[in-house]
Write a protein that holds these residues in place. Structure first.
Motif, short mmCIF file in Angstrom:
data_model
loop_
_atom_site.label_atom_id
_atom_site.label_comp_id
_atom_site.label_asym_id
_atom_site.label_seq_id
_atom_site.Cartn_x
_atom_site.Cartn_y
_atom_site.Cartn_z
N VAL A 454 0.83 -1.21 0.00
CA VAL A 454 0.00 0.00 0.00
C VAL A 454 0.87 1.26 0.00
O VAL A 454 0.55 2.24 -0.69
N PHE A 455 1.95 1.24 0.74
CA PHE A 455 2.86 2.39 0.76
C PHE A 455 3.39 2.68 -0.65
O PHE A 455 3.35 3.82 -1.12
N VAL A 456 3.87 1.64 -1.33
CA VAL A 456 4.40 1.82 -2.68
C VAL A 456 3.28 2.24 -3.63
O VAL A 456 3.45 3.12 -4.49
N THR A 457 2.09 1.64 -3.47
CA THR A 457 0.95 1.98 -4.33
C THR A 457 0.55 3.44 -4.19
O THR A 457 0.32 4.14 -5.18
N LEU A 458 0.48 3.93 -2.95
CA LEU A 458 0.06 5.31 -2.73
C LEU A 458 1.10 6.30 -3.23
O LEU A 458 0.75 7.35 -3.79
N ILE A 509 4.02 -8.39 -3.97
CA ILE A 509 3.93 -6.94 -3.78
C ILE A 509 3.96 -6.23 -5.13
O ILE A 509 3.16 -5.32 -5.38
N PHE A 510 4.86 -6.63 -6.01
CA PHE A 510 4.96 -6.01 -7.32
C PHE A 510 3.65 -6.18 -8.09
O PHE A 510 3.14 -5.23 -8.70
N ALA A 511 3.08 -7.39 -8.08
CA ALA A 511 1.83 -7.64 -8.80
C ALA A 511 0.69 -6.83 -8.19
O ALA A 511 -0.15 -6.27 -8.92
N SER A 512 0.64 -6.74 -6.87
CA SER A 512 -0.45 -6.00 -6.23
C SER A 512 -0.35 -4.50 -6.49
O SER A 512 -1.37 -3.81 -6.62
N VAL A 513 0.86 -3.98 -6.61
CA VAL A 513 1.03 -2.56 -6.92
C VAL A 513 0.51 -2.27 -8.33
O VAL A 513 -0.22 -1.28 -8.55
N ILE A 514 0.86 -3.12 -9.30
CA ILE A 514 0.35 -2.92 -10.66
C ILE A 514 -1.17 -3.00 -10.69
O ILE A 514 -1.85 -2.25 -11.39
N TYR A 515 -1.73 -3.91 -9.89
CA TYR A 515 -3.18 -4.11 -9.85
C TYR A 515 -3.91 -2.94 -9.20
O TYR A 515 -4.99 -2.55 -9.64
N ALA A 516 -3.32 -2.35 -8.15
CA ALA A 516 -4.03 -1.36 -7.35
C ALA A 516 -3.76 0.08 -7.78
O ALA A 516 -4.52 0.98 -7.41
N VAL A 517 -2.69 0.32 -8.53
CA VAL A 517 -2.33 1.71 -8.88
C VAL A 517 -3.38 2.40 -9.75
O VAL A 517 -3.69 3.58 -9.51
N PRO A 518 -3.97 1.75 -10.79
CA PRO A 518 -4.90 2.48 -11.66
C PRO A 518 -6.05 3.19 -10.95
O PRO A 518 -6.27 4.39 -11.19
N GLN A 568 -9.29 2.39 -1.37
CA GLN A 568 -9.35 1.46 -2.50
C GLN A 568 -8.02 0.75 -2.72
O GLN A 568 -7.99 -0.44 -3.06
N GLY A 569 -6.92 1.46 -2.51
CA GLY A 569 -5.61 0.83 -2.64
C GLY A 569 -5.42 -0.28 -1.63
O GLY A 569 -4.88 -1.35 -1.96
N ILE A 570 -5.87 -0.07 -0.40
CA ILE A 570 -5.74 -1.09 0.64
C ILE A 570 -6.58 -2.32 0.30
O ILE A 570 -6.11 -3.47 0.37
N VAL A 571 -7.83 -2.11 -0.08
CA VAL A 571 -8.73 -3.23 -0.38
C VAL A 571 -8.20 -4.05 -1.55
O VAL A 571 -8.14 -5.29 -1.50
N MET A 572 -7.79 -3.38 -2.63
CA MET A 572 -7.31 -4.09 -3.81
C MET A 572 -5.97 -4.75 -3.57
O MET A 572 -5.70 -5.85 -4.04
N THR A 573 -5.12 -4.09 -2.79
CA THR A 573 -3.82 -4.68 -2.48
C THR A 573 -3.98 -5.93 -1.63
O THR A 573 -3.32 -6.94 -1.85
N LEU A 574 -4.89 -5.86 -0.65
CA LEU A 574 -5.12 -7.03 0.20
C LEU A 574 -5.61 -8.21 -0.63
O LEU A 574 -5.13 -9.34 -0.47
N ALA A 575 -6.53 -7.95 -1.56
CA ALA A 575 -7.03 -9.04 -2.40
C ALA A 575 -5.91 -9.64 -3.25
O ALA A 575 -5.82 -10.85 -3.40
N MET A 576 -5.04 -8.79 -3.77
CA MET A 576 -3.99 -9.28 -4.67
C MET A 576 -2.86 -9.94 -3.89
O MET A 576 -2.25 -10.91 -4.37
N VAL A 577 -2.55 -9.45 -2.71
CA VAL A 577 -1.50 -10.06 -1.90
C VAL A 577 -1.88 -11.48 -1.51
O VAL A 577 -1.04 -12.38 -1.47
N VAL A 578 -3.17 -11.70 -1.25
CA VAL A 578 -3.61 -13.05 -0.92
C VAL A 578 -3.48 -13.95 -2.15
O VAL A 578 -3.05 -15.09 -2.06
N VAL A 579 -3.86 -13.43 -3.33
CA VAL A 579 -3.64 -14.19 -4.56
C VAL A 579 -2.16 -14.50 -4.73
O VAL A 579 -1.77 -15.55 -5.24
N GLY A 580 -1.32 -13.56 -4.25
CA GLY A 580 0.12 -13.77 -4.32
C GLY A 580 0.61 -14.95 -3.52
O GLY A 580 1.79 -15.32 -3.63
N GLY A 581 -0.25 -15.56 -2.72
CA GLY A 581 0.14 -16.79 -2.04
C GLY A 581 0.53 -17.88 -3.02
O GLY A 581 1.26 -18.81 -2.67
N LEU A 582 0.06 -17.77 -4.26
CA LEU A 582 0.43 -18.74 -5.29
C LEU A 582 1.84 -18.53 -5.81
O LEU A 582 2.39 -19.40 -6.47
#
Length: 638
Positions: A454-458, A509-518, A568-582
């Motif tokens: 979230v820090f990097v995203t913001l 983290i990298f994937a979640s930043v790309i996902y949440a930045v727009p 919105q950045g927090i919510v989307m980042t949280l969703a993507m970070v969990v997907v990042g478990g893969l």
């Protein structure tokens, strides 16, 4: 006798605003140094609550065919959804690739003209060229079933909520939780009650995609002009006539947007639904992730992006068309010819895409990824190691070595300061529930990843949003990139992350930043552009420099938009970070994935999903409260 007030030095002494927070921070630092390493609640995968949930699943599986709840209710829902999916799948298979290409191309032509029609023909053909025809058809069937069910339930509820403030107040908290809940969290209970396969995948996709259908429909109905409604009533129209003759026609364009967003959300979820054996393109992506081969994932990711863009452009063309606008005669004839030609070719051409017309570039993509890893190894390794050493490791050590009660008190204090009493108590309840569930350590690890992401995203969102708000030319260049980024399903963002950084926490983290930045960029840009021009002119005429105008005027006045962007950045980042478990994120995301893939760990995965929801609710309520809370400068001081 008269008396005069005596002014003492102490009455004139003012405590600085920063003194109390600084003092509280010092107390927390001292407490951490004294109690470090105690009451840390380490993770135990054999915890009784995990085993109890696993035993519950075993009992449900054993009694699925003799329990009244399943016999007379849940099984019928599963059978109905399965029948509906089979119906759509059979129709699409019967049409074959000529029929599907002709019919979808004709529908797109009628919706948005020849450009969108030809794009649909090319896009549908691309599914075959990529060698993913059957998987793409299965995904289309699953999306069709999910969207149909979502709209059948969501639009009536949205209309009801738009007409009734009481219904809207009741349904809003439910929708909030549904949208906060990461996608993984839907899968465990659905696998428990609906087993696995296409019906469970369709129901999971429906639950995930229904909130925008309800919210946007309610918004469209509530924004219908009261004058038009009063005029209808004065002419003697009944409530039913007013609904169908006034509300729905005037809300038509916005409700088309609701359909569009429902489709986009469904496409985002069908990939993840493959974890509970839902058919379609998700299988190729999950297989590529499990083997760490981008070459397997990329064609499926490209196919999903093409499908998303085509459906998005078609629905947006319908939304932008006026209520009385109709296709021209030329468009009707051309679309009819295209559809008839496609159907006429069904008995002539094979129904499945010929293998001779497919393109296989798995090896080439894998070679390119290996080249990128070799060529960029120094840069990517430096970025990954720097972020891990400076941010991830210290913060994770702090959270996992602190006593659980100290972390809870710290979050309570921060939430109280930022968002008020209600948000603070909500955050405290969520943390206490996480502690009782037995996943405290993994939750702190997930929280570490979320905070850093979230820090990097913001930071990135603020920089890009400010640049777009202050430069129309740059905004015009950036807008189509953001459009494409927002239409891509979440799993697609794992492709570049996995190619550059392999399977590590930083990959997530990298994937979640790309996902949440727009969305963050869009909200910041809109907030700054929304500052009244008169205020900007007044500041400029007073001699403010460009930097002063930004820091003293535009950013403070865009505070609500920026806080919403943070939410919105927090919510989307949280969703993507969990997907990042893969891809190596570990913690709660990994627990959920293991819970699905290994039957004995189902209880751990199920509870990890609940903990993820609680973490999301906590962070969401804190940021939403900050959005509604007045800024410190506006609060009364004594």
């Amino acid at each position: 006798m008269s008396s005069t007030a005596v002014t003492t030095p102490s009455s004139r002494l003012k405590v600085p605003r920063w003194a109390v927070p600084a003092g509280v921070a010092v107390l927390f630092v001292v407490a951490y140094l004294v109690f470090r390493g105690t009451a840390t609640l380490p993770h135990d995968k054999e915890a009784p609550q995990f085993l109890a949930v696993t035993d519950l699943r075993e009992w449900i599986d054993d009694h699925r065919n003799d329990n009244p709840l399943f016999l007379y209710f849940l099984n019928y829902i599963r059978l109905f959804v399965g029948w509906l999916y089979g119906l759509f799948q059979s129709v699409l298979y019967a049409l074959g690739w000529p029929g599907i290409t002709g019919v979808l191309g004709a529908l797109a032509w009628l919706a948005g003209g020849w450009r969108i029609g030809l794009a649909a023909v090319a896009g549908v053909s691309a599914f075959g060229f990529l060698g993913l025809w059957q998987s793409s058809v299965d995904t289309l069937a699953l999306v069709a079933v999910s969207v149909l069910l979502s709209l059948a339930i969501g639009i009536p509820l949205g209309v009801w909520a738009g007409l009734s403030g009481r219904v809207r107040r009741v349904i809003t908290p439910v929708l909030d939780v549904m949208q906060i809940m990461p996608t993984f969290a839907y899968l465990a209970p659905l696998a428990l009650f609906f087993h696995i396969g296409a019906p469970a995948g369709a129901i999971a996709t429906m639950i995930y995609s229904i909130p925008p259908a309800i919210r946007i429909t309610a918004l469209a109905i509530s924004e219908v002009s009261p004058t038009a409604v009063e005029a209808s009533g004065s002419l003697g129209a009944t409530r039913r006539q007013t609904l169908f003759k006034v509300y729905l026609p005037l809300a038509r364009s916005t409700m088309a947007l609701a359909v569009n967003q429902t489709i986009m959300m469904a496409l985002s979820m069908v990939v993840i639904a493959n974890l509970i054996s839902a058919p379609g393109l998700g299988g190729d992506i999950i297989r590529g992730l499990s083997r760490a081969q981008v070459g397997i994932m990329l064609p499926a990711g490209v196919a999903i992006v093409i499908m998303a863009v085509l459906l998005d452009r078609t629905m947006m063309a319908i939304a932008h068309r006026g209520p009385h606008s109709k296709p021209s005669l030329v468009d009707l004839v051309a679309a009819g010819v295209l559809a008839v030609a496609g159907v006429a070719l069904i008995p002539v051409l094979p129904r499945t895409w010929p293998e001779s017309l497919t393109v296989n570039f798995v090896a080439e993509v894998n070679d390119a990824v290996r080249w990128a890893e070799t060529s960029w190894y120094g840069v990517t390794t430096f970025i990954k190691d720097l972020t891990t050493g400076v941010l991830l490791n210290p913060l994770e050590t702090l959270l996992t070595s602190s006593p659980w009660w100290l972390v809870a008190l710290a979050v309570l204090a921060v939430a109280w300061r930022v968002s008020g009493v209600r948000a603070a108590l909500t955050a405290l309840v969520c943390l206490l529930a996480i502690a009782l569930l037995g996943v405290w350590e993994h939750t702190m690890q997930t929280l570490t990843t979320v905070v850093v992401a979230v820090f990097v995203t913001l930071v990135a969102g603020l920089l890009l949003g400010v640049a777009a708000a202050r430069s129309p030319r740059y905004s015009a260049v950036q807008r189509p990139i953001l459009d494409a980024a927002q239409t891509m399903p979440a799993f697609v963002y794992l492709l570049p992350a996995l190619a550059l950084f392999e399977t590590t926490r930083f990959t997530a983290i990298f994937a979640s930043v790309i996902y949440a930045v727009p969305p963050v960029v869009r909200l910041v840009e809109d907030g700054i552009k929304g500052v009244p021009a008169t205020v900007v002119e007044a500041a400029t005429s007073a001699g403010s420099t460009s930097g002063q105008l930004l820091w003293k005027v535009q950013l403070p006045m865009a505070r609500r938009a920026i806080l919403l962007a943070a939410n919105q950045g927090i919510v989307m980042t949280l969703a993507m970070v969990v997907v990042g478990g893969l891809v190596g994120a570990g913690a709660l995301g990994y627990d959920v994935v293991v819970g699905f893939s290994q039957r004995p760990d189902f209880g751990m995965g199920f509870i990890a999903g609940i903990a993820t929801v609680l973490l999301g609710v906590m962070l969401d309520r804190i940021t939403q409260g900050a959005d509604r809370r007045p800024s410190p400068r506006k609060r009364k001081t004594t």
